[in-house]
Design an enzyme around this catalytic site. Structure first.
Site, PDB file in Angstrom:
ATOM      1  N   LEU A  94     -33.581  -7.983 -11.435  1.00 55.60           N
ATOM      2  CA  LEU A  94     -33.053  -9.342 -11.258  1.00 55.60           C
ATOM      3  C   LEU A  94     -34.120 -10.228 -10.640  1.00 55.60           C
ATOM      4  CD1 LEU A  94     -29.657  -8.301  -9.658  1.00 55.60           C
ATOM      5  CD2 LEU A  94     -29.944  -9.325 -11.924  1.00 55.60           C
ATOM      6  N   LYS A 127     -25.010  -7.390  -3.319  1.00 57.86           N
ATOM      7  CA  LYS A 127     -26.197  -6.690  -3.821  1.00 57.86           C
ATOM      8  C   LYS A 127     -26.461  -5.505  -2.904  1.00 57.86           C
ATOM      9  CE  LYS A 127     -30.814  -7.274  -5.619  1.00 57.86           C
ATOM     10  NZ  LYS A 127     -31.474  -6.163  -4.994  1.00 57.86           N
ATOM     11  N   GLU A 188     -25.562   1.916  -8.274  1.00 59.08           N
ATOM     12  CA  GLU A 188     -26.439   2.114  -7.134  1.00 59.08           C
ATOM     13  C   GLU A 188     -26.042   3.359  -6.354  1.00 59.08           C
ATOM     14  OE1 GLU A 188     -28.365  -0.382  -7.534  1.00 59.08           O
ATOM     15  OE2 GLU A 188     -29.572  -0.498  -5.710  1.00 59.08           O
ATOM     16  N   LYS A 329     -30.594 -13.794  -2.322  1.00 56.25           N
ATOM     17  CA  LYS A 329     -30.828 -12.919  -1.169  1.00 56.25           C
ATOM     18  C   LYS A 329     -30.379 -13.566   0.144  1.00 56.25           C
ATOM     19  CE  LYS A 329     -33.071  -9.490  -1.628  1.00 56.25           C
ATOM     20  NZ  LYS A 329     -34.319  -8.941  -2.132  1.00 56.25           N
ATOM     21  N   CYS A 426     -38.378  12.440  36.467  1.00 58.28           N
ATOM     22  CA  CYS A 426     -38.445  13.504  37.479  1.00 58.28           C
ATOM     23  C   CYS A 426     -39.877  13.923  37.802  1.00 58.28           C
ATOM     24  CB  CYS A 426     -37.624  14.711  37.045  1.00 58.28           C
ATOM     25  SG  CYS A 426     -38.402  15.664  35.730  1.00 58.28           S
TER      26      CYS A 426
HETATM   27  S1  IVH Z   1     -27.031  -5.848 -11.900  1.00 52.96           S
HETATM   28  C1  IVH Z   1     -29.564  -6.850 -15.276  1.00 52.96           C
HETATM   29  N1  IVH Z   1     -25.582  -5.776  -9.737  1.00 52.96           N
HETATM   30  O1  IVH Z   1     -30.659  -4.643  -7.786  1.00 52.96           O
HETATM   31  C2  IVH Z   1     -28.688  -6.449 -14.218  1.00 52.96           C
HETATM   32  N2  IVH Z   1     -27.779  -4.905  -9.653  1.00 52.96           N
HETATM   33  O2  IVH Z   1     -33.356  -6.012  -9.142  1.00 52.96           O
HETATM   34  C3  IVH Z   1     -29.311  -5.500 -13.305  1.00 52.96           C
HETATM   35  N3  IVH Z   1     -28.409  -3.990  -7.487  1.00 52.96           N
HETATM   36  O3  IVH Z   1     -32.059  -2.541 -10.196  1.00 52.96           O
HETATM   37  C4  IVH Z   1     -28.491  -4.957 -12.288  1.00 52.96           C
HETATM   38  N4  IVH Z   1     -26.508  -4.385  -6.478  1.00 52.96           N
HETATM   39  O4  IVH Z   1     -30.483  -1.505  -8.531  1.00 52.96           O
HETATM   40  C5  IVH Z   1     -26.768  -5.483 -10.291  1.00 52.96           C
HETATM   41  N5  IVH Z   1     -24.175  -5.740  -7.888  1.00 52.96           N
HETATM   42  C6  IVH Z   1     -25.351  -5.456  -8.445  1.00 52.96           C
HETATM   43  C7  IVH Z   1     -26.389  -4.829  -7.727  1.00 52.96           C
HETATM   44  C8  IVH Z   1     -27.602  -4.580  -8.376  1.00 52.96           C
HETATM   45  C9  IVH Z   1     -27.725  -3.868  -6.360  1.00 52.96           C
HETATM   46  C10 IVH Z   1     -29.819  -3.555  -7.687  1.00 52.96           C
HETATM   47  C11 IVH Z   1     -30.018  -2.749  -8.939  1.00 52.96           C
HETATM   48  C12 IVH Z   1     -31.104  -3.433  -9.703  1.00 52.96           C
HETATM   49  C13 IVH Z   1     -31.697  -4.352  -8.695  1.00 52.96           C
HETATM   50  C14 IVH Z   1     -32.102  -5.632  -9.399  1.00 52.96           C
END
Ligand code: IVH
Length: 683
Positions: A94, A127, A188, A329, A426
């Protein structure tokens, strides 16, 4: 329903299969309650009973063992290296955004590309900060699993993934995706903060380096070549998407997540919300940000996805990331500050732990003024000195850490920090034991160690004495009223009432709480003694096998290592503890004061080391085989005719046959006739 241990009463094959199926279903159901919903309905003991019963049946009828049986999670031998696994459709990453403006840009771009004037329906998910994996189910059975790798090719971690009890080995046939011929699920792997903390505590006790954060711990655990190690790491899983689906389809991301849930795949719907447009997204983003510290796992932002899967396809991908999703983020949990001085604390086992005292600074909404520096190696590696400007990082409830030194701001007269050669409390010599990272104060009556020993003894998972907080423990030790844990049970109400911040009422409450704690379970009692390397899990294993601390205290190290899960270091530590006369005396005084641990594993006389195990014999032994068989059965075990993965012990007599070789190959515990007799008589 059949009674335990009467397999022979199962008349027909149908009955046997039905009973096995019933047990498998029940175990899967309880796994889901425990590992996905965090809402168990039965005790560990009851769960173990179901599991053992299934194992017994499978032992007796190995021809009916199926690959998706809960007993088949941990299996196979350690790998030399991981095989590669190709992803049929790439696992994308992402793009990250940090500002509201970037979110508006993202939304405008999407509306423009789709030609939509009004608000777009988005799904906003947390996330998760873990490791991305893909699980492949064929005809509802988990057949393989791989890490993300470079997005196209990852590592085959199937054996490790199978050990994670939140991940079903076979799918339920519920909902829109029931009976798909192929289903690739992405999600995940992560670790709960509480599991991460206890893993690090255990590693610390064992003198092993700790993991920096739950993400690293999860990544390290999923990349273990030996699946039995992964199985002990309590990993979790949450799905967030799919790769290929054959034989079903969904219209929206939300429908997809619900559909996965119906198959028994955990997906985080609780914290996921359908939002219309940017303002709505912001509300949920803020909610998640505020929840962040209270969640049992770590999240580092929110993921915003176009809900309609058709629109997702229409929008497509750009290089490695989709146009239809973005990671928004949270504020980093890092900040910069200055170390004022470094203090050295003394733990329960005498470990000297350096702590940086810093100018207070806000990190992710929390004021921080202390950071752990772990040990001398860590200080040397990062070259951390008093007066340094440092970047610190906070992860959940974990004590903040120094990430790195901004050496460009270092003052000219600074010098490397060395942990002293003497205990700062001590004054006795502090030594670094072979193979360990930390220096220890070896004086068992060091007041600092004593305070920590008492704090551990009264803590919630140990004797659970309510009202005996850290400050009070410190006072009791400083005033010379408590010299060991047993002294707590001889405290006088008048003395307690005269202490700082205490009154008659609170003293009475405390005396009552102390009194209540006397009825403690044996495993908690053993844990509370603070024997090095004996955490709550080890204490439970030992009590399950031997019934009481008293029995354990009389065992030799090689008798203790017969318990699966108890290694030589732990055994040595237990023996050492009980060989120390001051410890034995202290325990006697606890009993004299009325502390009477009880075991909820049934009366001690029925707790046998052979209970529920399968024993196989090879070679000639000094007693008739039929007698040996009777001994096993009397102790609650069963005798098998051939060695398999489910064999717990192979007893080797003279001139052993090929079974010995097989046992060695499978890593089955091999014991002598003498050891067998000890096991059979232990109660
Ligand atoms: S969607 C194209 N949803 O974040 C969609 N990813 O850089 C890709 N991640 O490799 C993933 N929570 O490991 C998605 N709710 C979530 C997520 C999630 C964590 C991680 C995932 C991915 C990275 C993206």
């Amino acid at each position: 329903m059949m009674s335990k241990g009467k397999e022979s009463e199962l008349a027909s094959t149908e009955e046997i299969l039905a009973e096995m199926e019933r047990l498998k279903k029940l175990i899967r159901y309880h796994d889901h309650l425990y590992y996905v919903l965090d809402n168990p309905e039965i005790s560990d003991r009851e769960y173990d009973r179901l599991f053992k019963r299934l194992e017994q049946l499978e032992n007796e009828y190995p021809q009916f063992v199926t690959a998706d049986s809960p007993t088949q999670r941990v299996g196979g031998t350690a790998l030399e290296k991981f095989e590669q696994i190709a992803h049929a459709t790439p696992m994308l990453s992402l793009s990250n955004i940090f500002e509201f403006q970037e979110l508006t840009d993202f939304d405008s771009r999407i509306r423009k590309l789709l030609g939509i004037p009004g608000p777009v329906p988005y799904v906003v998910e947390p996330k998760l900060d873990g490791v991305a994996v893909e699980l492949i189910y064929q005809e509802n059975l988990l057949i393989s699993a791989g890490t993300r790798g470079d997005g196209t090719v990852g590592e085959d971690v199937t054996a490790n993934i199978r050990t994670i009890r939140a991940i079903p080995l076979s799918l339920r046939s519920h909902g829109p995706f029931a009976r798909t011929s192929l289903l690739e699920i992405r999600g995940e792997i992560f670790m709960l903060r509480s599991d991460f903390d206890s893993l690090n505590r255990d590693r610390d006790d064992a003198g092993l380096p700790s993991f920096a954060n739950p993400r690293n711990a999860a990544a390290g655990s999923i990349r273990q070549l030996d699946p039995t190690v992964t199985a002990q790491r309590r990993l979790r899983f949450l799905a967030h998407g799919v790769g290929r689906i054959e034989g079903a389809s969904a219209k929206t991301q939300l429908e997809l997540l619900h559909g996965l849930n119906e198959l028994g795949i955990p997906a985080n719907l609780e914290h996921t919300k359908l939002c219309h447009g940017v303002n709505d997204i912001m509300i949920h983003y803020n909610t998640l940000n505020q929840l962040r510290d209270q969640l049992p796992f770590e999240i580092d932002g929110s993921v915003i996805k176009v809900n309609s899967l058709d629109w997702q396809t229409e929008l497509g991908t750009k290089s490695r990331s989709p146009r239809w999703a973005v990671a928004y983020k949270f504020e980093p949990m890092q900040a910069q500050t200055r170390i004022l001085r470094i203090e050295v604390g003394v733990g329960r086992t005498g470990t000297l732990t350096p702590v940086a005292i810093m100018e207070p600074v806000q990190v992710g909404g929390v004021k921080v003024s202390r950071a752990t520096l772990h040990n001398q190696d860590e200080i040397d590696r990062k070259d951390i000195r008093e007066g340094d400007v440092v970047v610190i990082q906070r992860a959940g409830d974990v004590i903040p850490e120094v990430v790195r030194v901004r050496s460009e701001f270092r003052v000219s007269n600074s010098h490397p920090f060395k942990i002293p050669d003497h205990c700062p409390v001590c004054g006795s010599e502090a030594v670094r034991l072979q193979g360990q990272a930390a220096k220890r104060c070896l004086n068992s009556s060091c007041p600092a160690r004593l305070k920590e020993t008492i704090k551990h003894f009264v803590s919630r998972d140990a004797m659970d004495i309510e009202g005996l907080g850290d400050k009070l423990v410190e006072q009791l030790v400083d005033k010379g009223l408590v010299h060991d844990p047993a002294d707590i049970y001889y405290l006088d109400i008048d003395i307690l009432a005269s202490l700082d911040r205490m009154a008659r009422k609170s003293a009475t409450n405390l005396i009552n709480a102390i009194d209540r704690s006397k009825k403690v379970s044996s495993d908690r009692f053993l844990f509370s003694l603070g024997i090095p390397l004996v955490g709550a899990t080890v204490a439970r294993l030992l009590i399950q096998s031997f019934g009481s601390a008293n029995t354990i205290s009389k065992k030799k190290a090689d008798e203790l290592t017969l318990v699966p899960g108890i290694g030589p270091e732990v055994a040595q530590s237990v023996v050492q503890f009980f060989a120390e006369p001051t410890n034995v005396k202290m325990i006697e005084r606890l009993f004299y004061a009325g502390v009477s641990p009880t075991t909820d594993f049934g009366p001690a006389s029925t707790a046998s080391l052979l209970k529920g195990t399968t024993v196989v014999f090879t070679g000639s032994i000094s007693i008739p085989r039929s007698d040996a068989k009777r001994m096993v059965e009397a102790a609650g075990g069963s005798v098998g005719s051939s060695v398999s993965r489910k064999t717990d012990f192979l007893v080797v007599g003279e001139d052993p046959g090929s079974k010995l070789q097989k046992a060695r190959e499978l890593g089955v515990k091999v014991i002598s006739e003498e050891e067998f007799k000890t096991l059979a008589s232990v109660s």
